[in-house]
Structure formats: C-alpha cells, structure tokens
Write a protein that holds these residues in place. Structure first.
Motif, PDB file in Angstrom:
ATOM      1  N   ASP A  78       0.839  -1.193   0.000  1.00 25.61           N
ATOM      2  CA  ASP A  78       0.000   0.000   0.000  1.00 25.61           C
ATOM      3  C   ASP A  78       0.878   1.249   0.000  1.00 25.61           C
ATOM      4  O   ASP A  78       2.024   1.219   0.437  1.00 25.61           O
ATOM      5  CB  ASP A  78      -0.908   0.016   1.233  1.00 25.61           C
ATOM      6  CG  ASP A  78      -1.930  -1.113   1.210  1.00 25.61           C
ATOM      7  OD1 ASP A  78      -2.231  -1.587   0.100  1.00 25.61           O
ATOM      8  OD2 ASP A  78      -2.402  -1.505   2.287  1.00 25.61           O
ATOM      9  N   VAL A  79       0.298   2.364  -0.459  1.00 24.70           N
ATOM     10  CA  VAL A  79       1.082   3.590  -0.597  1.00 24.70           C
ATOM     11  C   VAL A  79       1.668   4.034   0.735  1.00 24.70           C
ATOM     12  O   VAL A  79       2.839   4.419   0.827  1.00 24.70           O
ATOM     13  CB  VAL A  79       0.213   4.704  -1.207  1.00 24.70           C
ATOM     14  CG1 VAL A  79       0.976   6.020  -1.239  1.00 24.70           C
ATOM     15  CG2 VAL A  79      -0.231   4.328  -2.617  1.00 24.70           C
ATOM     16  N   SER A  80       0.875   3.988   1.808  1.00 21.70           N
ATOM     17  CA  SER A  80       1.380   4.420   3.112  1.00 21.70           C
ATOM     18  C   SER A  80       2.498   3.519   3.604  1.00 21.70           C
ATOM     19  O   SER A  80       3.472   3.984   4.210  1.00 21.70           O
ATOM     20  CB  SER A  80       0.238   4.445   4.126  1.00 21.70           C
ATOM     21  OG  SER A  80      -0.336   3.153   4.260  1.00 21.70           O
ATOM     22  N   ILE A  81       2.388   2.227   3.314  1.00 18.51           N
ATOM     23  CA  ILE A  81       3.426   1.279   3.726  1.00 18.51           C
ATOM     24  C   ILE A  81       4.671   1.457   2.853  1.00 18.51           C
ATOM     25  O   ILE A  81       5.803   1.293   3.320  1.00 18.51           O
ATOM     26  CB  ILE A  81       2.906  -0.168   3.636  1.00 18.51           C
ATOM     27  CG1 ILE A  81       1.623  -0.322   4.453  1.00 18.51           C
ATOM     28  CG2 ILE A  81       3.953  -1.146   4.139  1.00 18.51           C
ATOM     29  CD1 ILE A  81       1.774   0.036   5.917  1.00 18.51           C
ATOM     30  N   GLN A  82       4.465   1.801   1.584  1.00 14.84           N
ATOM     31  CA  GLN A  82       5.616   2.071   0.711  1.00 14.84           C
ATOM     32  C   GLN A  82       6.523   3.129   1.309  1.00 14.84           C
ATOM     33  O   GLN A  82       7.749   2.984   1.338  1.00 14.84           O
ATOM     34  CB  GLN A  82       5.130   2.529  -0.667  1.00 14.84           C
ATOM     35  CG  GLN A  82       4.529   1.449  -1.527  1.00 14.84           C
ATOM     36  CD  GLN A  82       4.141   1.967  -2.896  1.00 14.84           C
ATOM     37  OE1 GLN A  82       4.509   3.074  -3.281  1.00 14.84           O
ATOM     38  NE2 GLN A  82       3.394   1.180  -3.648  1.00 14.84           N
TER      39      GLN A  82
END
Length: 361
Positions: free
Chosen positions: A187-191
């Motif tokens: 996910d973008v936040s985890i990226q």
C-alpha cells in the motif's frame, strides 16, 4: 575510487527454438543488450522503464545469478564474469537481494528465526547462540519485536513481511543490495515506511542499492542516480535531480509525463506513450524508440544513437538530445506540432462529450 559494482557492455540473449524433434533456432530475445553501469559505495542507482525492458534481467546479471552472453562484470575491481560457483561463494555475502513479493519470497514452513538464520547457516557463520542473538538484532533494525522470531510469515502483514525480507538481506552484512521493485506490492502508506527504512539503513551501514522500479515517485525520493532502460538498453542516465528537472530523451520525458498528478485540476502538457513496446526478438532498426517517438526523423530510423555525454554526469542515447523541446510538466504549451494536434483532438472530443451530457440532462 574503484566502483563497488561495474557492468561494462553486458548482454543477455536468449535463443528461441522451434520444433519438438528437429529443434532449430528461429530467433534471439535480446533481454539486455549492451548495458554499462557503475555503482559507488553507499550510492543508490535506480533503473526504471516499462515492463519487459530488461530491468530484472539486469539485476540477476549483476548478482551473477545468470550467465551473461557478453560483456564484463566487476565487483570492487575484480572481474567475476566467468567465475564458477566456488569462486562466487564469498561474493554472495557482499551482494544480497530484496524481492518484489514479500510473501512468495519467504518459506511458509519456516519461522522468522529460521528464515533469518538460514543465510548464516549456509555460510557457516557463528554458533546457535550467536545466530539467535543476530536474529533479534536484525528484527530490531527493521522495526520488529524480538518475539516475532517465533512466528511464521502468514501471521504478518505485507509491510511486516517485507521488513523480514529486508532483515534477511542484512543478515550477512552486505555491501550491495539489489532491490527488485521492493515496494510495488505494498500500500502507498506502507511504501513510504519501507522506503524510509531503506534510506535509514543505508545511512547507518553505508549500503549501496541497485533499485529496480517503475514507480517514478519512489525513485525520485530514493535514488542518487537514475538509468532509464528501453528494450534492453540504457537510453538516459543522470543524477536524479538533473533527470527529473531536465530529461533529454523523449522516452524519459514520456515516462515522466505519464506519472500520475495528485491535483485533478492540473494535467501534463505532454501526452503519455502511444503504441506497444516492439518485440525484443525483432527490435526496430536505428533508434529502438523511433516507432513511438514524437520527434523522430529519418536519421533515427537508420542510425542507432549511442549513449553520449550531454552534461556533467548526464548521458542520453538520442541524436537530438540537445535540441528537442524542453520537458514541460504542467500547464505549459506543447511545442511539437504532432503533440499539439493530438492535444487539440483530445480537447474537441472532451468538449463534444460535455455538450452531449448537457443536452441529455
């Protein structure tokens, strides 16, 4: 200073055969076709391009996981191009890899402690007690707790699994880590968390990264230098800030223009790429990008441009790198006539659709 990793005119060609009984070669897939790159100690070199351009094959060549068809691969100045398995064994400790899929790259039958201790077991490092201590140290480095060592991969989220993959890559204290699209499945936040973790680890241990990605936003945040690949060849390379501010190859400009814009009221002046990537079995003559290029001329269809310097640390494989229109990201007028015509047609279609919607209402 001697580069940590040096690739000189490296090639990887795969023969294509036909027939079950009387097999014969009918072609060659030129997956990597004459790439030269250098990575210094503590540096991040990003390799970007569309799917199928040869990025992952280049990464496997750098790790010597596959045999090159030609060229030279040097690690700290030593030629390892033709080294066998025994000679490459010490090299494996210096070069590790982080994979794209954080679940498929972890053995589901092994606990986290067994996964992280396996590289040390393979290379005969330490005893059971020292390996257990090292496992807990690695978990702390990537932001996991020591009690996670007894769990199995299916008990973690995607971001946590990728942290385990990063910890495994660090187990042997390498100098170079090949990151093969390490955040594309997250996910973008985890990226953002994983990218920041990689940067922190690089600063702490002086790691060098070969960062394979098609996410241009991630590359901009991560890379010191960027190499752009198309159909097995590097078409442009430059420091990241220079490349993003002033790309000089039409393919690089098209990739940047295709990147999503977070503001829906703004759009890129240059349209995204048209057409499909040609087959690597039968690349176009001359410049391989000329079939999709908006500024191609007769010379491009006949003469293949070599990668040549166009500025300090900036190289491009384009006959007209110095004279093509400057990259305009948002709101500027499009300077090339063909682009103007395409943009005008787009505006006409959008106006017609809006008018039809108003009439129907």
């Amino acid at each position: 200073m001697t580069p940590l990793l040096e690739l000189d005119d490296v090639r990887k060609h795969y023969p294509v055969h036909q027939g079950l009984i009387l097999r014969r070669q009918v072609g060659i897939v030129r997956a990597v076709d004459g790439v030269s790159l250098r990575i210094a100690v503590g540096e991040t070199l990003a390799v970007v391009g569309e799917s199928g351009c040869g990025k992952s094959t280049l990464a496997r060549l750098a790790l010597r996981l596959i045999e090159p068809s030609g060229g030279t691969i040097r690690v700290e100045g030593r030629d390892v191009t033709r080294d066998g398995r025994a000679a490459l064994r010490p090299l494996r400790r210096q070069m590790q890899v982080i994979f794209q899929d954080p679940f498929a790259s972890l053995n589901p039958r092994m606990s986290v402690e067994e996964i992280l201790a396996e590289p040390m077991l393979v290379h005969g490092i330490g005893d059971a007690a020292s390996r257990a201590a090292r496992v807990r140290e690695l978990l702390g480095l990537v932001g996991l707790a020591s009690y996670h060592a007894d769990r199995f991969p299916h008990e973690f989220s995607g971001g946590q699994r990728q942290r385990i993959g990063i910890a495994r890559a660090l187990a042997l204290s390498p100098k170079l880590i090949v990151c093969d699209e390490p955040v594309s499945a997250l996910d973008v936040s985890i990226q953002a968390q994983v990218v920041n973790l990689l940067k922190d680890l690089q600063a702490e241990f002086g790691l060098a990264y070969l960062f394979i990605s098609h996410g241009l936003a991630v590359v901009k945040h991560m890379a010191d230098r960027v190499a752009v690949m198309y159909l097995g060849q590097v078409v442009e390379t430059a420091p990241a800030k220079v490349l993003y501010a002033n790309p000089r190859h039409p393919y690089t400009q098209a990739l940047l223009s295709a990147a999503p814009v977070p503001d829906p009221t703004r759009r890129n002046a240059r349209p995204a790429l048209d057409g499909d990537v040609p087959s690597p079995m039968n690349p176009p003559p001359g410049c391989r990008f000329h079939t999709r290029c908006t500024v191609a001329q007769a010379r491009c269809r006949e003469e293949a441009p070599g990668l040549r310097p166009i500025g300090a640390g900036h190289e491009a494989a384009c006959h007209f790198a110095e004279t093509i229109p400057a990259f305009t990201r948002f709101g500027d007028s499009v300077r090339h006539p063909r682009l103007q015509a395409r943009l005008a047609l787009y505006e006409q279609k959008r106006a017609a659709m809006n008018a039809a919607g108003t009439t129907a209402a």
